[in-house]
Design a protein around this motif. Structure first.
Motif, short mmCIF file in Angstrom:
data_model
loop_
_atom_site.label_atom_id
_atom_site.label_comp_id
_atom_site.label_asym_id
_atom_site.label_seq_id
_atom_site.Cartn_x
_atom_site.Cartn_y
_atom_site.Cartn_z
N ARG A 21 37.25 -64.46 -99.68
CA ARG A 21 37.78 -63.74 -98.52
C ARG A 21 37.11 -64.21 -97.24
N LEU A 22 35.80 -64.38 -97.29
CA LEU A 22 35.07 -64.79 -96.09
C LEU A 22 35.37 -66.23 -95.70
N VAL A 23 35.55 -67.09 -96.71
CA VAL A 23 35.90 -68.48 -96.42
C VAL A 23 37.28 -68.54 -95.77
N GLN A 24 38.23 -67.77 -96.29
CA GLN A 24 39.57 -67.75 -95.69
C GLN A 24 39.51 -67.22 -94.27
N ASP A 28 40.70 -69.12 -90.92
CA ASP A 28 41.64 -68.50 -89.98
C ASP A 28 41.09 -68.43 -88.57
N GLU A 29 39.76 -68.33 -88.47
CA GLU A 29 39.13 -68.25 -87.15
C GLU A 29 38.87 -69.63 -86.55
N GLY A 30 39.27 -70.67 -87.27
CA GLY A 30 39.16 -72.02 -86.72
C GLY A 30 37.84 -72.70 -86.94
N VAL A 31 37.01 -72.17 -87.82
CA VAL A 31 35.74 -72.85 -88.12
C VAL A 31 36.07 -74.12 -88.90
N PRO A 32 35.53 -75.29 -88.51
CA PRO A 32 35.83 -76.54 -89.22
C PRO A 32 35.47 -76.45 -90.69
N ALA A 33 36.32 -77.02 -91.55
CA ALA A 33 36.10 -76.95 -93.00
C ALA A 33 34.75 -77.54 -93.38
N GLN A 34 34.36 -78.63 -92.74
CA GLN A 34 33.08 -79.26 -93.08
C GLN A 34 31.92 -78.33 -92.75
N ARG A 77 39.19 -77.83 -99.92
CA ARG A 77 39.45 -79.23 -100.29
C ARG A 77 40.63 -79.84 -99.56
N PRO A 78 41.78 -79.15 -99.45
CA PRO A 78 42.90 -79.77 -98.71
C PRO A 78 42.55 -80.03 -97.24
N LEU A 79 41.77 -79.12 -96.65
CA LEU A 79 41.39 -79.28 -95.24
C LEU A 79 40.40 -80.42 -95.07
N LEU A 80 39.47 -80.54 -96.01
CA LEU A 80 38.50 -81.63 -95.95
C LEU A 80 39.20 -82.98 -96.12
#
Length: 212
Positions: A21-24, A28-34, A77-80
């Motif tokens: 939940r927190l990762v999602q 959603d808040e635009g924090v870079p995946a890396q 993973r898809p975002l990275l």
């Protein structure tokens, strides 16, 4: 960032649903995946790894944390991949021929994955020829990890390293070894590049090998 710290904390507690939940939310808040990976998930697993080395947490806690990390990492993973992020390196791991133990191997795999490596798990009772075949098919593999949990299966580590050498592949990969009966002296004797006695140390050693 407070949100990333919370991801790390909840991961250490093995709270899979909360971590996802927190990762999602971070996505959603635009924090870079890396950034989520490095400062949230990986940070939490690094702390768990250090606590495991100090006997402050034990196998069940590590497994829960690793399970939370793996499920949350699926969101990233898809975002990275889309951002061009690459694995830190490629590792294959297996318990050697004649040995059916897998808990230690699985812990090492999870901890190495937490460092950003792509890990191929060959399973248990892996013959030297299977390691060689994998390396021939995956020439970009950086590290081979061999586990033996019985004194009677330790010779299979030597046989595996000798098979890799005979196939002309030894110069392409580093070999890490471990398991309850394995020692630094044995690792030196069989020509391994690295020996570690716990999963957290193995992950750190893999990262050090790639950094070098």
């Amino acid at each position: 960032m407070e949100l990333l710290d919370e991801i790390s904390q909840r991961l250490q507690q093995g709270m899979t649903g909360e971590v996802k939940r927190l990762v999602q939310r971070a996505i959603d808040e635009g924090v870079p995946a890396q950034t989520i990976w490095e400062e949230g998930l990986r940070s939490g697993m690094d702390i768990i790894g250090e606590k495991f080395k100090r006997n402050e947490v034990f196998v069940p806690e590590v497994l829960r944390a690793a399970g939370a990390m793996n499920q949350a990492a699926a969101l990233l993973r898809p975002l990275l991949a889309a951002s061009g992020g690459k694995a830190a390196g490629k590792v294959c791991i297996g318990t050697v021929r004649g040995d059916l133990h897998d808990i230690g191997k699985n812990l090492v795999r999870m901890m190495i994955e937490s460092k950003g490596f792509e890990v191929a798990d060959l399973g248990v009772d892996v013959a030297p020829e299977q390691f060689v075949s994998f390396l021939q098919e995956h020439e970009d593999t950086d590290i081979v990890c061999c586990s033996a949990l019985l004194t009677t299966t330790m010779p299979a580590i030597r046989a595996t390293i000798e098979a890799i050498e005979a196939a002309g592949l030894r110069g392409n990969v580093k070999v890490m070894v471990g398991g309850a009966p394995v020692t630094q002296a044995f690792a030196d004797e069989v020509g391994a590049d690295s020996y570690t006695d716990d999963a957290g140390s193995a992950a750190n050693a893999a990262a050090a090998i790639l950094a070098a």
